[in-house]
Design an enzyme around this catalytic site. Structure first.
Site, PDB file in Angstrom:
ATOM      1  N   TRP A 129       9.541  10.699  47.786  1.00  0.00           N
ATOM      2  CA  TRP A 129      10.584  11.185  48.706  1.00  0.00           C
ATOM      3  C   TRP A 129      11.195  12.512  48.259  1.00  0.00           C
ATOM      4  O   TRP A 129      12.019  13.087  48.959  1.00  0.00           O
ATOM      5  CB  TRP A 129      11.677  10.127  48.867  1.00  0.00           C
ATOM      6  CG  TRP A 129      11.217   8.858  49.520  1.00  0.00           C
ATOM      7  CD1 TRP A 129       9.954   8.565  49.990  1.00  0.00           C
ATOM      8  CD2 TRP A 129      12.001   7.689  49.783  1.00  0.00           C
ATOM      9  NE1 TRP A 129       9.919   7.305  50.528  1.00  0.00           N
ATOM     10  CE2 TRP A 129      11.163   6.742  50.405  1.00  0.00           C
ATOM     11  CE3 TRP A 129      13.348   7.343  49.544  1.00  0.00           C
ATOM     12  CZ2 TRP A 129      11.618   5.470  50.793  1.00  0.00           C
ATOM     13  CZ3 TRP A 129      13.793   6.086  49.930  1.00  0.00           C
ATOM     14  CH2 TRP A 129      12.939   5.172  50.551  1.00  0.00           C
ATOM     15  N   LYS A 130      10.829  12.962  47.078  1.00  0.00           N
ATOM     16  CA  LYS A 130      11.349  14.242  46.556  1.00  0.00           C
ATOM     17  C   LYS A 130      12.867  14.286  46.686  1.00  0.00           C
ATOM     18  O   LYS A 130      13.524  13.250  46.539  1.00  0.00           O
ATOM     19  CB  LYS A 130      10.652  15.419  47.260  1.00  0.00           C
ATOM     20  CG  LYS A 130       9.121  15.298  47.157  1.00  0.00           C
ATOM     21  CD  LYS A 130       8.370  16.525  47.566  1.00  0.00           C
ATOM     22  CE  LYS A 130       6.866  16.275  47.429  1.00  0.00           C
ATOM     23  NZ  LYS A 130       6.067  17.449  47.724  1.00  0.00           N
ATOM     24  N   GLY A 161       3.978  12.938  50.407  1.00  0.00           N
ATOM     25  CA  GLY A 161       5.300  13.553  50.437  1.00  0.00           C
ATOM     26  C   GLY A 161       5.912  13.427  51.818  1.00  0.00           C
ATOM     27  O   GLY A 161       6.445  12.387  52.196  1.00  0.00           O
ATOM     28  N   GLY A 162       5.812  14.487  52.607  1.00  0.00           N
ATOM     29  CA  GLY A 162       6.461  14.567  53.915  1.00  0.00           C
ATOM     30  C   GLY A 162       6.288  13.343  54.797  1.00  0.00           C
ATOM     31  O   GLY A 162       7.268  12.838  55.378  1.00  0.00           O
ATOM     32  N   GLU A 179      -3.288  16.321  42.913  1.00  0.00           N
ATOM     33  CA  GLU A 179      -2.574  17.001  43.985  1.00  0.00           C
ATOM     34  C   GLU A 179      -2.812  18.505  43.875  1.00  0.00           C
ATOM     35  O   GLU A 179      -2.120  19.191  43.104  1.00  0.00           O
ATOM     36  CB  GLU A 179      -1.068  16.723  43.882  1.00  0.00           C
ATOM     37  CG  GLU A 179      -0.702  15.270  43.991  1.00  0.00           C
ATOM     38  CD  GLU A 179       0.740  15.085  44.466  1.00  0.00           C
ATOM     39  OE1 GLU A 179       0.917  14.456  45.514  1.00  0.00           O
ATOM     40  OE2 GLU A 179       1.665  15.592  43.820  1.00  0.00           O
ATOM     41  N   GLY A 229       2.634  20.148  50.973  1.00  0.00           N
ATOM     42  CA  GLY A 229       3.647  20.615  51.921  1.00  0.00           C
ATOM     43  C   GLY A 229       3.186  21.767  52.799  1.00  0.00           C
ATOM     44  O   GLY A 229       3.993  22.420  53.447  1.00  0.00           O
TER      45      GLY A 229
HETATM   46  P1  13P Z   1       3.097  16.488  51.048  1.00  0.00           P
HETATM   47  O1  13P Z   1       2.486  15.159  51.456  1.00  0.00           O
HETATM   48  O2  13P Z   1       4.390  16.765  51.728  1.00  0.00           O
HETATM   49  O3  13P Z   1       2.107  17.599  51.104  1.00  0.00           O
HETATM   50  O4  13P Z   1       3.496  16.314  49.493  1.00  0.00           O
HETATM   51  C1  13P Z   1       2.558  15.848  48.593  1.00  0.00           C
HETATM   52  C2  13P Z   1       3.223  15.573  47.301  1.00  0.00           C
HETATM   53  O5  13P Z   1       3.634  16.483  46.599  1.00  0.00           O
HETATM   54  C3  13P Z   1       3.399  14.174  46.898  1.00  0.00           C
HETATM   55  O6  13P Z   1       3.812  14.078  45.570  1.00  0.00           O
END
Ligand code: 13P
Length: 251
Positions: free
Chosen positions: A10-11, A234-235, A167, A173
């Site tokens: 979820w950052k 992430g998103g 990653e 992102g």
């Molecule tokens: P996104 O799925 O938003 O590209 O992010 C990936 C991520 O950094 C998961 O740790």
């Protein structure tokens, strides 16, 4: 057979109330999901409340980082045993955003990973090349350095408490996912590296997740690859329906 892991990072998003709303929405959507380890990683301040909300569910809890000391005069840091205390089973270590903005190195990743394992957590150790590194043909070299440094000195047995997340920084992102083939190529390389460092059975067992713009519409193709054992999202993990659709990739 490796149990797939679908983890939501979820950052720096969501208040406690927003986090609670997300897990309330998510729980029924994945209650019937079998054979997938589902993990969510909220911000530190929401961990213990989310842990309570997840107690009766099949969703596990991760923190997004940890420190390597158990306690002491380390203002602002959080120890792995405190993450356990808050209800975490997992911790993300060495995310590219920490490497990029917060001075994380392979050495600190290694210290954190060892400490997390010693505290009984599963470490989700992140690696991945930048666009410049990929274009320079250095992808394998970068990933090799990150894995051999980050996992240095671990025993083959302790690798059971490690999940690797590949990653590529250029895919995070950006909406630009690595193609299934591009991802598989690096995952196969990582597995062969783990075999070299820790032996074949550790390599067969270790889960290697892909992260970088994973969405409900591209997860199936990624999961169909031989060496892709899950996703770090992430998103698309910030909404219950899209994260559940990813967790239910096999349905
Ligand atoms: P996104 O799925 O938003 O590209 O992010 C990936 C991520 O950094 C998961 O740790």
């Amino acid at each position: 057979m490796r149990t797939p892991v679908i983890a939501g990072n979820w950052k720096l998003f969501k208040t406690i109330a927003e986090a609670m709303a997300l897990v309330d929405g998510l729980k029924p959507l994945v209650a019937g999901t079998k054979g997938v380890e589902i993990v969510v990683a909220p911000v530190f301040t929401a961990l213990s409340r989310v842990a309570e909300a997840l107690a009766d569910s099949n969703i596990r809890l991760a923190a997004q980082d940890c420190y390597w000391e158990e306690e002491g005069a380390f203002t602002g840091e959080v120890a792995p045993k405190l993450l356990k205390d808050a209800g975490c089973s997992h911790v993300i270590i060495g995310h590219s955003e920490r490497r990029q903005y917060f001075g994380e190195t392979d050495e600190t990743v290694n210290k954190k990973t060892r400490a997390a394992i010693a505290a009984g957590l599963t470490a989700i150790v992140c690696v991945g090349e930048t666009l410049a590194e990929r274009e320079a043909g250095a992808t394998f070299a970068v990933v090799e350095t990150q894995i051999s440094g980050g996992l240095a000195g671990l025993s083959a047995a302790s690798l059971e408490q490690v999940v690797i997340a590949y990653e590529p920084v250029w895919a995070i992102g950006t909406g630009k996912t690595a193609s299934d083939t591009q991802a598989q190529e690096v995952h196969a390389f990582i597995r062969s590296l783990v075999a070299k460092l820790f032996g074949n059975s550790a390599a067969d067992a270790v889960r290697i997740l892909y992260g970088g713009s994973v969405k409900p519409d591209n997860v199936k193709g990624l999961m169909a690859q031989a060496d892709i054992d899950g996703a770090l999202v992430g998103g698309a993990s910030l909404k219950a329906d899209s994260f559940a659709a990813i967790a239910n990739f096999g349905a």
